[in-house]
Scaffold this motif. Structure first.
Motif, PDB file in Angstrom:
ATOM      1  N   UNK A 135     -38.363  60.900   7.200  1.00  0.00           N
ATOM      2  CA  UNK A 135     -37.408  60.292   6.268  1.00  0.00           C
ATOM      3  C   UNK A 135     -37.307  61.109   4.988  1.00  0.00           C
ATOM      4  N   UNK A 136     -38.439  61.610   4.497  1.00  0.00           N
ATOM      5  CA  UNK A 136     -38.437  62.438   3.292  1.00  0.00           C
ATOM      6  C   UNK A 136     -37.666  63.736   3.533  1.00  0.00           C
ATOM      7  N   UNK A 137     -37.915  64.368   4.658  1.00  0.00           N
ATOM      8  CA  UNK A 137     -37.221  65.622   4.970  1.00  0.00           C
ATOM      9  C   UNK A 137     -35.714  65.393   5.088  1.00  0.00           C
ATOM     10  N   UNK A 138     -35.322  64.301   5.759  1.00  0.00           N
ATOM     11  CA  UNK A 138     -33.896  63.983   5.907  1.00  0.00           C
ATOM     12  C   UNK A 138     -33.252  63.692   4.554  1.00  0.00           C
ATOM     13  N   UNK A 139     -33.995  63.011   3.670  1.00  0.00           N
ATOM     14  CA  UNK A 139     -33.460  62.686   2.348  1.00  0.00           C
ATOM     15  C   UNK A 139     -33.194  63.950   1.540  1.00  0.00           C
ATOM     16  N   UNK A 140     -34.089  64.931   1.625  1.00  0.00           N
ATOM     17  CA  UNK A 140     -33.905  66.193   0.902  1.00  0.00           C
ATOM     18  C   UNK A 140     -32.694  66.943   1.440  1.00  0.00           C
ATOM     19  N   UNK A 141     -32.568  67.016   2.761  1.00  0.00           N
ATOM     20  CA  UNK A 141     -31.421  67.714   3.362  1.00  0.00           C
ATOM     21  C   UNK A 141     -30.102  67.063   2.957  1.00  0.00           C
ATOM     22  N   UNK A 142     -30.074  65.730   2.994  1.00  0.00           N
ATOM     23  CA  UNK A 142     -28.837  65.023   2.667  1.00  0.00           C
ATOM     24  C   UNK A 142     -28.491  65.153   1.185  1.00  0.00           C
ATOM     25  N   UNK A 143     -29.488  65.082   0.327  1.00  0.00           N
ATOM     26  CA  UNK A 143     -29.255  65.095  -1.120  1.00  0.00           C
ATOM     27  C   UNK A 143     -28.683  66.436  -1.591  1.00  0.00           C
ATOM     28  N   UNK A 144     -29.131  67.533  -0.940  1.00  0.00           N
ATOM     29  CA  UNK A 144     -28.711  68.854  -1.407  1.00  0.00           C
ATOM     30  C   UNK A 144     -27.915  69.614  -0.348  1.00  0.00           C
ATOM     31  N   UNK A 145     -27.240  68.874   0.528  1.00  0.00           N
ATOM     32  CA  UNK A 145     -26.500  69.498   1.626  1.00  0.00           C
ATOM     33  C   UNK A 145     -25.380  70.400   1.125  1.00  0.00           C
TER      34      UNK A 145
END
Length: 646
Positions: A135-145
């Motif tokens: 979930x943390x990794x997905x949140x980082x990818x989505x936030x700075x996509x």
């Protein structure tokens, strides 16, 4: 004996199918208990200095872990200091983040790139691959996509050996297409897959008897068992179609299936002689799998065929037919020229493959590693009595430009030194750790390790051990040449002996061994010509599997040719040998080529990808040689091929 077995199998099919179902369910449950080992260092040979050092670590430093703590690396390009600070605060504020470290630098692999990059290393207390970490990794990818950010989980490297679902679906789809095209009924592929599937489940479940298996073996064993043993089903079905009597078909097919399986098992068992024990792990599992596939085909497939005989007849369809008559004529007419061409090809492939470069460590595709070198620690384990000399080593390491940092007791004193000794000192040994600014594998890395070893030899009086990925790659490189030669000779001699006993002829096994070995040389040569560096482990494994599996195609063809020569001339015998063997050879070889090739496309683990792609290329090269070179050799050397020694 065989007559009674055939009669029993054909008359008690309900009992056989019932027992098979019970065994399958039991082994499915056992599969869940099989331990899968991700740590390749456990498969280092006992004579390895690094292996001995790891054993001492586990014995004396039980509370110490050298594994990476869970961390996610996030890289941006061209950030101002204000933006860097803002991003660091944002990342630190995400859920399940325990810390964020920042590092700036330029692309080490391309000094001409003027871009300045910023690397954020996000630490988390969550375990790798846990829901919270994902979930943390997905949140980082989505936030700075929208900022072109690169995100890589540090623990992914070397730990992710699972094959993506889409790759498995692709492989099974390709294999199903091959089976459907080559089968004479729509039901036959289902029966073949059911039988081999049963053997795979039994094999994977009985791996519990081995204690644990490697993640590499766990990932590819099922597919390898499928592609290596599918031809047994084809052989039995073809015989049944010819005889229209299962008992007679079983008796006729038994020698071919047993001979084919035995040569494959012999080749796989040769993996046991690899110094790197991953070979023993993979070899034992695959050899057991092929044996179980033979047993299931000989016991269960006859029962299934008889049970679904009406369905097979109702769903008959045209199978793919490949005309080989013109090819037989060409081989007969130009046999000597083909043999001469093969001799030239063999010598050229042998010479060119010697120029190939090999790699001894593999990493996943990591764009961040192209800019910031990944962590490359080297642990030094030395006897505590050499503490004073170790301080000189620590000072020497601190002066080397290849070393980013050194952790040890040599530059400390008083209470700090005592506390560090509590952490890094064992009963008889002490630790020192150097963080290298070097790739895991390169000429510069090897040269540095050589210089370090010279210092250790000069300063330390007791035993010492170096531990690290670069150290392991160096050990593999030092022994690879001798190991490849040993495996090649053992495999070639074993297969030669088996085929010589089968044919009671010395020329045929010599021809088959030369052809398959040429296929290996062509594989290595091809990878060299396209600028591709082959993984050492892939070549060792491919050497054994190719020699054991693809030699079956040659045995089948040569056997038909010799049988036909008893009543026919050379050209007629060659034509019939092609007609009778082409279906089985194409089905089995296409399975091996496309099955391993599909799995080789997997981006999850580079080791699995390299092994499968190399095997696919090798199977293609060897199959072409058997279809286009072996027939010409048999014709050109017909006088000696017919000889049968007693």
């Amino acid at each position: 004996m065989k007559q009674r077995m055939a009669s029993c199998i054909t008359t008690r099919r309900k009992t056989i199918l019932t027992l098979s179902g019970i065994v399958m369910i039991l082994c499915l449950l056992l599969m869940l208990k099989v331990q899968v080992n991700q740590d390749l260092t456990k498969y280092l040979p006992d004579s390895s200095s690094m292996k001995q050092g790891i054993d001492i670590l586990q014995e004396e430093f039980q509370g110490l872990s050298l594994e990476q703590t869970p961390a996610i690396r996030v890289m941006f390009g061209e950030l101002s200091l204000a933006e860097q600070t803002k991003l660091q605060i944002e990342l630190r504020g995400l859920e399940n983040v325990s810390g964020v470290q920042v590092r700036r630098g330029e692309r080490w692999s391309d000094p001409e790139d003027p871009t300045e990059y910023t690397l954020f290393t996000v630490s988390t207390p969550c375990a790798y691959d846990s829901p919270e970490e994902k979930q943390l990794e997905a949140a980082i990818r989505e936030k700075y996509a929208d900022r072109g950010v690169s995100v890589v989980n540090s623990n992914t490297i070397g730990n992710n050996t699972s094959i993506p679902v889409w790759i498995i679906v692709l492989a099974m789809g390709v294999l199903a297409a091959v089976l459907i095209a080559m089968s004479a009924s729509w039901v036959e592929p289902l029966l073949f897959l059911a039988v081999i599937g049963l053997a795979i489940v039994i094999n994977m479940g009985t791996n519990l008897l081995l204690g644990s298996i490697s993640a590499i073996t766990w990932s590819i064993a099922a597919l390898m068992q499928l592609v290596l043993s599918m031809d047994y089903s084809v052989i039995l079905m073809n015989r049944y179609r010819q005889e229209q009597d299962m008992e007679k078909a079983w008796l006729q097919a038994f020698p071919s299936i047993a001979g084919s399986g035995f040569t494959t098992i012999v080749g796989l068992v040769m993996l046991v002689f690899m110094r790197f024990k991953i070979g023993m792990d993979l070899g034992l599992v695959l050899a057991k799998g092929v044996l179980l596939s033979m047993v299931c085909v000989l016991l269960v497939l006859p029962a299934l065929i008889l049970t679904f005989e009406k369905a097979i007849q109702r769903t008959r369809k045209p199978s793919l037919h490949v005309s080989t008559d013109r090819l037989a004529q060409f081989e007969m007419k130009h046999g000597r020229g083909v043999v001469l061409g093969f001799a030239v090809l063999f010598i050229a492939a042998f010479l060119l493959q010697q120029q190939s470069d090999y790699v001894y460590s593999l990493q996943i595709n990591d764009p961040i590693a192209e800019v910031f070198l990944p962590d490359n620690p080297v642990v030094l384990l030395y006897e505590t009595k050499d503490e004073e000399a170790a301080q000189k080593i620590q000072r020497w390491l601190g002066q080397q430009q290849e070393v980013a940092s050194v952790t040890g007791t040599g530059m400390l004193g008083g209470l700090l030194k005592d506390r560090l000794l509590e952490q890094m000192g064992g009963e008889n040994h002490t630790l020192m750790m150097a963080q290298l600014q070097l790739p895991t594998e390169s000429e510069e890395t090897s040269e540095f390790l050589d210089r370090l070893e010279e210092q250790l030899e000069a300063e330390l009086t007791g035993d010492y051990y170096m531990i690290g990925n670069s150290v392991m790659a160096r050990e593999m490189q030092e022994t690879f040449g001798d190991e490849l030669l040993l495996i090649t000779l053992l495999t070639a001699f074993s297969i030669f002996l088996v085929v010589a006993i089968t044919f009671r002829n010395l020329l045929i096994p010599l021809l088959l061994v030369l052809i398959v070995q040429c296929g290996v040389f062509l594989t290595v040569m091809t990878t060299h010509l396209i600028g591709y560096r082959i993984y050492f482990l892939a070549l060792l494994i491919v050497q054994c599997i190719l020699m054991g599996a693809t030699v079956d195609y040659g045995i089948l063809f040569a056997n038909y040719y010799r049988d036909m020569r008893k009543t026919m001339g050379r050209e007629a015998a060659l034509t019939q040998a092609y007609r009778r063997s082409i279906h089985t050879v194409l089905t089995s070889s296409l399975f091996l080529i496309f099955g391993t090739g599909s799995i080789g496309l997997s981006p999850a683990d580079p080791t699995i990808s390299q092994i499968c792609l190399t095997l696919s290329l090798g199977a293609l090269c060897t199959t072409l040689l058997i279809l286009f070179v072996l027939p010409a050799m048999l014709c050109a050397l017909d006088r000696w091929v017919k000889i049968e020694h007693r």
